[in-house]
Design a protein around this motif. Structure first.
Motif, PDB file in Angstrom:
ATOM      1  N   PRO A 104      13.190   8.965  -2.879  1.00 54.66           N
ATOM      2  CA  PRO A 104      11.737   8.796  -2.770  1.00 54.66           C
ATOM      3  C   PRO A 104      10.993  10.027  -2.259  1.00 54.66           C
ATOM      4  O   PRO A 104       9.877  10.311  -2.718  1.00 54.66           O
ATOM      5  CB  PRO A 104      11.602   7.611  -1.794  1.00 54.66           C
ATOM      6  CG  PRO A 104      12.818   6.790  -2.072  1.00 54.66           C
ATOM      7  CD  PRO A 104      13.913   7.801  -2.324  1.00 54.66           C
ATOM      8  N   HIS A 105      11.587  10.782  -1.309  1.00 54.12           N
ATOM      9  CA  HIS A 105      10.891  11.947  -0.767  1.00 54.12           C
ATOM     10  C   HIS A 105      10.745  13.068  -1.797  1.00 54.12           C
ATOM     11  O   HIS A 105       9.987  14.017  -1.572  1.00 54.12           O
ATOM     12  CB  HIS A 105      11.609  12.468   0.486  1.00 54.12           C
ATOM     13  CG  HIS A 105      12.900  13.177   0.210  1.00 54.12           C
ATOM     14  ND1 HIS A 105      14.112  12.513   0.148  1.00 54.12           N
ATOM     15  CD2 HIS A 105      13.171  14.494  -0.046  1.00 54.12           C
ATOM     16  CE1 HIS A 105      15.075  13.385  -0.111  1.00 54.12           C
ATOM     17  NE2 HIS A 105      14.539  14.590  -0.240  1.00 54.12           N
ATOM     18  N   GLN A 106      11.443  12.955  -2.919  1.00 55.13           N
ATOM     19  CA  GLN A 106      11.338  13.961  -3.982  1.00 55.13           C
ATOM     20  C   GLN A 106      10.274  13.581  -5.024  1.00 55.13           C
ATOM     21  O   GLN A 106      10.132  14.266  -6.025  1.00 55.13           O
ATOM     22  CB  GLN A 106      12.698  14.123  -4.667  1.00 55.13           C
ATOM     23  CG  GLN A 106      13.779  14.667  -3.735  1.00 55.13           C
ATOM     24  CD  GLN A 106      15.154  14.692  -4.392  1.00 55.13           C
ATOM     25  OE1 GLN A 106      15.619  13.692  -4.937  1.00 55.13           O
ATOM     26  NE2 GLN A 106      15.791  15.855  -4.339  1.00 55.13           N
ATOM     27  N   LEU A 107       9.545  12.519  -4.767  1.00 54.34           N
ATOM     28  CA  LEU A 107       8.520  12.043  -5.694  1.00 54.34           C
ATOM     29  C   LEU A 107       7.131  12.236  -5.102  1.00 54.34           C
ATOM     30  O   LEU A 107       6.957  12.248  -3.882  1.00 54.34           O
ATOM     31  CB  LEU A 107       8.716  10.550  -5.995  1.00 54.34           C
ATOM     32  CG  LEU A 107      10.093  10.091  -6.489  1.00 54.34           C
ATOM     33  CD1 LEU A 107      10.084   8.583  -6.664  1.00 54.34           C
ATOM     34  CD2 LEU A 107      10.467  10.784  -7.778  1.00 54.34           C
ATOM     35  N   SER A 156      18.443   6.009  -3.894  1.00 53.31           N
ATOM     36  CA  SER A 156      17.867   6.702  -5.043  1.00 53.31           C
ATOM     37  C   SER A 156      16.837   5.810  -5.715  1.00 53.31           C
ATOM     38  O   SER A 156      16.737   4.602  -5.427  1.00 53.31           O
ATOM     39  CB  SER A 156      18.972   7.058  -6.045  1.00 53.31           C
ATOM     40  OG  SER A 156      19.496   5.859  -6.618  1.00 53.31           O
ATOM     41  N   VAL A 157      16.079   6.388  -6.623  1.00 51.42           N
ATOM     42  CA  VAL A 157      15.127   5.604  -7.414  1.00 51.42           C
ATOM     43  C   VAL A 157      15.847   4.482  -8.152  1.00 51.42           C
ATOM     44  O   VAL A 157      15.397   3.326  -8.169  1.00 51.42           O
ATOM     45  CB  VAL A 157      14.392   6.520  -8.412  1.00 51.42           C
ATOM     46  CG1 VAL A 157      13.659   5.700  -9.476  1.00 51.42           C
ATOM     47  CG2 VAL A 157      13.407   7.424  -7.671  1.00 51.42           C
ATOM     48  N   GLN A 162       5.932   7.417  -6.557  1.00 55.99           N
ATOM     49  CA  GLN A 162       6.508   6.403  -5.674  1.00 55.99           C
ATOM     50  C   GLN A 162       5.903   5.026  -5.954  1.00 55.99           C
ATOM     51  O   GLN A 162       6.620   4.018  -5.969  1.00 55.99           O
ATOM     52  CB  GLN A 162       6.279   6.783  -4.210  1.00 55.99           C
ATOM     53  CG  GLN A 162       7.111   7.968  -3.747  1.00 55.99           C
ATOM     54  CD  GLN A 162       6.895   8.280  -2.282  1.00 55.99           C
ATOM     55  OE1 GLN A 162       6.558   7.407  -1.494  1.00 55.99           O
ATOM     56  NE2 GLN A 162       7.085   9.539  -1.914  1.00 55.99           N
ATOM     57  N   GLN A 163       4.600   4.983  -6.199  1.00 59.90           N
ATOM     58  CA  GLN A 163       3.958   3.702  -6.483  1.00 59.90           C
ATOM     59  C   GLN A 163       4.445   3.126  -7.816  1.00 59.90           C
ATOM     60  O   GLN A 163       4.591   1.916  -7.961  1.00 59.90           O
ATOM     61  CB  GLN A 163       2.443   3.849  -6.505  1.00 59.90           C
ATOM     62  CG  GLN A 163       1.831   4.009  -5.119  1.00 59.90           C
ATOM     63  CD  GLN A 163       2.142   2.832  -4.214  1.00 59.90           C
ATOM     64  OE1 GLN A 163       3.175   2.798  -3.555  1.00 59.90           O
ATOM     65  NE2 GLN A 163       1.276   1.850  -4.179  1.00 59.90           N
ATOM     66  N   GLN A 222       0.814  -1.213   0.000  1.00 57.55           N
ATOM     67  CA  GLN A 222       0.000   0.000   0.000  1.00 57.55           C
ATOM     68  C   GLN A 222       0.848   1.264   0.000  1.00 57.55           C
ATOM     69  O   GLN A 222       0.533   2.240  -0.677  1.00 57.55           O
ATOM     70  CB  GLN A 222      -0.932  -0.016   1.217  1.00 57.55           C
ATOM     71  CG  GLN A 222      -1.849   1.196   1.304  1.00 57.55           C
ATOM     72  CD  GLN A 222      -2.864   1.050   2.424  1.00 57.55           C
ATOM     73  OE1 GLN A 222      -3.125  -0.049   2.900  1.00 57.55           O
ATOM     74  NE2 GLN A 222      -3.438   2.158   2.841  1.00 57.55           N
ATOM     75  N   ASP A 223       1.960   1.253   0.752  1.00 59.53           N
ATOM     76  CA  ASP A 223       2.778   2.458   0.850  1.00 59.53           C
ATOM     77  C   ASP A 223       4.000   2.428  -0.066  1.00 59.53           C
ATOM     78  O   ASP A 223       4.854   3.300   0.003  1.00 59.53           O
ATOM     79  CB  ASP A 223       3.234   2.674   2.297  1.00 59.53           C
ATOM     80  CG  ASP A 223       4.085   1.524   2.824  1.00 59.53           C
ATOM     81  OD1 ASP A 223       4.269   0.532   2.087  1.00 59.53           O
ATOM     82  OD2 ASP A 223       4.567   1.624   3.968  1.00 59.53           O
ATOM     83  N   GLY A 224       4.091   1.418  -0.933  1.00 62.23           N
ATOM     84  CA  GLY A 224       5.220   1.328  -1.852  1.00 62.23           C
ATOM     85  C   GLY A 224       6.449   0.697  -1.235  1.00 62.23           C
ATOM     86  O   GLY A 224       7.183  -0.026  -1.882  1.00 62.23           O
TER      87      GLY A 224
END
Length: 234
Positions: free
Chosen positions: A142-145, A95-96, A150-151, A86-88
Motif C-alpha cells: 500500500p505505501h507504494q501506491l 501486498s495489494v 489505494q482507494q 475514508q482512508d481505505g
C-alpha cells in the motif's frame, strides 16, 4: 445487487440524537448520495445500515431480507454489504493482491489467509481491472501506491465479496482536487458497470450531485430534501 429501504431509523448517543426518523429508498442498481456538514449523522447512518451500530427505532431492508427491525439484527458479516472507509483501511503489511484476497476469503470463512496463487490470482487480476489498475500493481504494498490507487484497491477488496450494496464513507475527501475527480469517476463507473446499488456520504455538494441518481441533504440528523440531483440543486 438489491434495493435498500430504510424506514424510521433513529439513533441517539446518550442525550444526543444523531439520527431522527430517517427514511431512504435506493432502487436496485442505482447510486444515492447523502450530503451534509461534518457531524450531521451521515457516517452513523452508514454504520447502522452496515450493522456496526444498532438503531433505537426503525428498520433496514436489503432486497427481500429485513436486516434490522425490532428484535431482528443480522450481523454485519452476513449482510452482503461492502464498506469503503475514508482512508481505505488497507493492511499495510500485505501486498495489494493479499489485501484483495482478504475480501475473497472473509466472504467464505471469516479468516484471513495468504493469497493462493493458483486459485485467487486470476480473480485478483480481474478485480484490479475492474478498478482500472494494471496487473503489476498486485505485488506492491500500500505505501507504494498513491492515495487514489489505494482507494481503488479498497474498492476492489470490497467488490471481491460480491456485495448486494456498497457503502462509501467519504472515500475521496483526503485526495487532492484533480485526483479526487478522476478517482470518483473511476469508482462511479465501476459500480455502474457492476450494476451495484451504492450509497456515498460526503460533505462535498459537487461530489454528491455528480455521483448519484438520488441526493439526500442531511442536517442535524434529518433529511431536509431528497430527490434527483437537478431537482435538489435548484
Amino acid at each position: 445487487m438489491s434495493r435498500l429501504v430504510v424506514e424510521g431509523v433513529s439513533k441517539s448517543f446518550g442525550a444526543t440524537k444523531v439520527l431522527d426518523h430517517i427514511d431512504l429508498d435506493v432502487p436496485n442498481g442505482t447510486a444515492a448520495a447523502v450530503v451534509g456538514a461534518s457531524g450531521c449523522g451521515k457516517t452513523t447512518l452508514l454504520r447502522v445500515i452496515a450493522g456496526f451500530e444498532g438503531p433505537d427505532t426503525g428498520s433496514v431492508q436489503l432486497g427481500s431480507e429485513t436486516v434490522v427491525h425490532q428484535d431482528i439484527c443480522v450481523p454485519p458479516q452476513r449482510r452482503r454489504i461492502g464498506y469503503v472507509a475514508q482512508d481505505g483501511a488497507l493492511f499495510p503489511h500485505l501486498s495489494v493482491a493479499d489485501n484483495i484476497a482478504y475480501g475473497l476469503r472473509t466472504g467464505l470463512r471469516g479468516a484471513i489467509d495468504r493469497l493462493r496463487p493458483g486459485r485467487d490470482r486470476p480473480r485478483v487480476i480481474e478485480l484490479l481491472a475492474m478498478v482500472s489498475l494494471d496487473p503489476d500493481y498486485a505485488d506492491r504494498k500500500p505505501h507504494q501506491l498513491s492515495g487514489g490507487q489505494q482507494q481503488r484497491v479498497a474498492l476492489a477488496r470490497a467488490l471481491a465479496r460480491k456485495p448486494d450494496l456498497m457503502l462509501l464513507d467519504e472515500p475521496f475527501s483526503a485526495l487532492d482536487t484533480g485526483l479526487r475527480a478522476t478517482t470518483r469517476q473511476a469508482v462511479a463507473d465501476t459500480l455502474r458497470a457492476a450494476g451495484m446499488t451504492s450509497i456515498l456520504v460526503t460533505h462535498d455538494q459537487e461530489e454528491a450531485l455528480s455521483f448519484a441518481e438520488q441526493v439526500a441533504v442531511m442536517r442535524a440528523g434529518r433529511f431536509t430534501h431528497v430527490g434527483p440531483p437537478q431537482q435538489v440543486y435548484h
